[in-house]
Design a protein around this motif. Structure first.
Motif: not given
Length: 691
Positions: A352-355, A380-384, A386-400, A406-407
């Motif tokens: 985890r420290a290495g990650a 992230l999986p090595s640090i936390v 978990c089996g899988s991970s993701g980053v979702l970004l916010w689109d303020p114009a579409g509110a989505v 993902s990995a």
């Protein structure tokens, strides 16, 4: 070592270990190797000396036959059984026998324990008293009786009184299956008096003391062997293998808690694979595994790791208090597991420290949003954990929310994840996160409909979503997730703390990337119209020239507004700025996909045409640009006619001097524009509004 899969588990390693020791004592290592060679067995001498190595009845008889031939002694198998106490009889057996108190008790108990040595025969005591017994021994149907096996059994039975310091039992064997009898019948008698050397106090090894010393050495060796196992996956099979040195049984089952949570870690020996899950469930629940089972907790001073069972045949028991023997061994196993798990924890923390260092280094090296997101999900999986991970970004114009990276998911599920969008109006958890900026624990059963459907589609059972924040600005979420069978850390405070830490680093990196993107955009784009400025336009023009094939052409249109200064003077600079914005919009509408409009300065615009089949193709774009100025522009509600002068320059073929050619194209298009302006422009000094 584990026996070959095809070898039936019919003969305990106690028997083969005695054979190896007996042959070695009589003829040395060369005799042992010759015996194994003649028997043609798929085991080494070291493997046959392990109590956990069970072999088939056929292998046993082949070994007995070969040993008899190699040693040249027709009574070798009887001697092997009769001298087993001297030749290394299993210490656990000796101690259990001695604890019974008398030969009579041992012979009475022996039929119940015979399956711990062999599963191919049945023994029963027909009659017994203080100094005699009659024992009936029957080989199961389907096996061919061997006189050598009978000789070994006679010797082994006669040895029992010697464990108590008595003379060997006398054995009369008149009925033998090898001679056509229905069963082998042994008439035993023994003396109740101690041997003469025992009465005189002559120095000799007490069998119990010898066995205790051997047991201590065995436990010490087992502890060392287990600790040397390295990791948990290597230690668990060794625990099961070495359990045979503590308690003899046809099968063993071990179930311990996983250090990462989730399903227990299970290892078995001698059990059909299909029976292991049900037996494991009963073992952990404290259920009855049958009268032939010996079950103990694998417990140290620090924790209870799980349970270990030695499994005898249903309805059979052992020689005595096998549970105490197995419990003593399980204590050593638990101490070894303490150490191994501490090492596992240390290694995990090091990973985890290495990650974390890898994450920090990766985020420091990139300023691209996509690369930042990919770096986060990869580490992230090595640090936390978990089996899988993701980053979702916010689109303020579409509110989505949209997946940026993902990995850990299979390709099909990852494609579904990237295609998914989460709208704040549809997902209560997202709406709440936008309000309180707090993490959310999600599950495939307890979340709102859209999230339940998404988690189910992705094959996930649990997830944690942590908001990415730049001050009070919501940038998106970072997620850690687990699938069926993986140890979920969704409720673990330590997991949440590590995920928050990763989220903070990701937020800082994204904020920096967006700031740099803004600066970069400002440096390469016109602030008024948003079009590429002169520097970016020249860069794209040079790239288009460098990529152009030998038969392709690249064109540049140079556009200058007619009487732009008069517009500023007549209607004001605000109207002039609005005119420039409207002109940029009309030019964008006139060009083809892949073309670029740029504002070079003041009222000068340029259009890059990277894919022309020939110089004549540029004229069609010039015509569309001219059509864009037919309709008047509305400035402060007033329709105003404004024209443009357009020059064209085209270069055909690729070039190694793209930068120089780009400059020349711009100059040529500029010159052509001035010729057009001088030739066609009317002399009206002020653009007039339409009536």
């Amino acid at each position: 070592m584990t026996p070959a899969p095809a070898e039936a588990r019919e003969t305990s390693g106690v028997t083969t270990a005695l054979l190896v020791a007996f042959v070695r004592e009589r003829g040395g290592d060369a005799a042992v190797e010759e015996t194994l060679h003649r028997a043609g067995v798929p085991f080494s001498a070291a493997e046959l000396s392990e109590p956990s190595t069970w072999t088939s009845y056929d292998t046993r008889i082949r070994l007995f036959t070969a040993a008899t031939d190699v040693l040249g002694d027709p009574d070798a198998m009887y001697r092997m059984g009769a001298e087993s106490l001297r030749n290394g009889m299993n210490a656990t057996v000796v101690l259990l026998v001695r604890a019974m108190g008398s030969p009579r008790q041992v012979y009475a108990r022996l039929p119940r324990a015979v399956t711990n040595f062999s599963t191919t025969s049945t023994m029963e005591v027909l009659e017994s008293d203080a100094t005699s017994a009659t024992v009936r021994y029957v080989l199961h149907e389907g096996y061919v009786h061997s006189r050598l096996d009978c000789d070994y059994a006679r010797g082994l039975i006669s040895m029992v009184p010697t464990i108590f310091g008595l003379a060997p039992a006398r054995v009369v064997h008149d009925e033998c299956e090898s001679s056509g009898a229905e069963a082998c019948v042994y008439h035993l008698s023994w003396d109740r008096r101690l041997r003469p050397w025992r009465r005189r106090g002559a120095p000799a090894a007490d069998p119990e003391i010898t066995a205790l010393r051997a047991q201590v050495r065995s436990l010490q060796s087992a502890a060392t062997d287990l600790v040397d196992g390295g990791d948990l996956e290597a230690v668990l099979p060794r625990i099961v293998e070495r359990a045979a040195a503590a308690v003899l049984a046809p099968a063993y089952l071990l179930a311990v808690s996983s250090p990462r949570g989730g399903a227990p870690l299970v290892h078995s020996s001698g059990l059909p694979a299909g029976e292991v899950p049900a037996l494991t469930a009963r073992l952990l629940a404290g259920g009855d595994l049958g009268p032939g089972a010996v079950v103990v907790d694998v417990r140290s001073a620090r924790r209870t790791h799980g349970r270990l069972a030695a499994l005898g045949r249903a309805g059979e028991g052992g020689l005595g208090d096998e549970r105490a023997m197995l419990a003593a061994y399980a204590g050593h196993a638990a101490a070894a597991l303490d150490l191994v798990m501490a090492l596992e924890d240390s290694r995990m923390e090091a990973r985890r420290a290495g990650a974390l260092l890898e994450l920090a280094h990766g985020l420091a090296q990139t300023v691209d949003v996509h690369d930042i997101c990919q770096t986060v999900v990869t580490t992230l999986p090595s640090i936390v954990g978990c089996g899988s991970s993701g980053v979702l970004l916010w689109d303020p114009a579409g509110a989505v929310l949209r997946t940026a990276a993902s990995a850990g998911l299979p390709p099909e599920q990852e494609a579904l994840m990237r295609a998914a969008t989460l709208r704040a109006d549809d997902v209560p958890e997202l709406f709440a996160m936008l309000t309180d900026r707090e993490p959310r624990a999600l599950s495939a059963t307890g979340s709102s409909g859209p999230l339940r459907d998404l988690l189910s589609t992705l094959g996930l059972t649990a997830a944690i979503a942590v908001p990415l924040l730049a001050g009070s600005t919501f940038l998106g979420v970072v997620t850690a997730s687990w699938s069926q069978g993986e140890a979920s850390g969704a409720a673990d405070a330590d997991v949440l703390a590590r995920l928050r830490g990763v989220g903070d680093q990701a937020s800082t990196a994204l904020q920096k990337a967006r700031l740099l993107e803004t600066v970069r955009h400002q440096a390469t784009h016109d602030a008024l119209t948003g079009l590429p400025n002169r520097a970016l336009f020249r860069e794209r023009l040079a790239a288009a020239l460098a990529a152009s094939p030998a038969t392709g052409s690249v064109g540049v249109l140079f556009c200058d507004l007619d009487r732009f200064k008069a517009v500023n003077d007549t209607y004001g600079h605000a109207a002039g700025d609005e005119l420039l914005r409207q002109v940029s919009a009309r030019l964008r509408a006139a060009i083809r996909p892949g073309d670029t409009v740029g504002r070079l300065s003041g009222d000068e615009f340029a259009v890059l045409l990277p894919r022309l089949s020939g110089p004549g193709d540029a004229e069609s774009v010039v015509a569309r640009v001219a059509e864009g100025f037919v309709e008047p522009f509305r400035l402060e509600g007033i329709p105003v006619d404004v024209g443009t002068s357009t020059g064209v320059a085209v270069h055909t073929g690729g070039t190694a001097e793209a930068s120089a050619v780009a400059e020349q194209l711009l100059r040529d298009a500029d010159a052509d524009m001035y010729r057009h302006k001088q030739r066609d422009r009317p002399a009206s000094p002020v653009p007039r509004p339409r009536d």
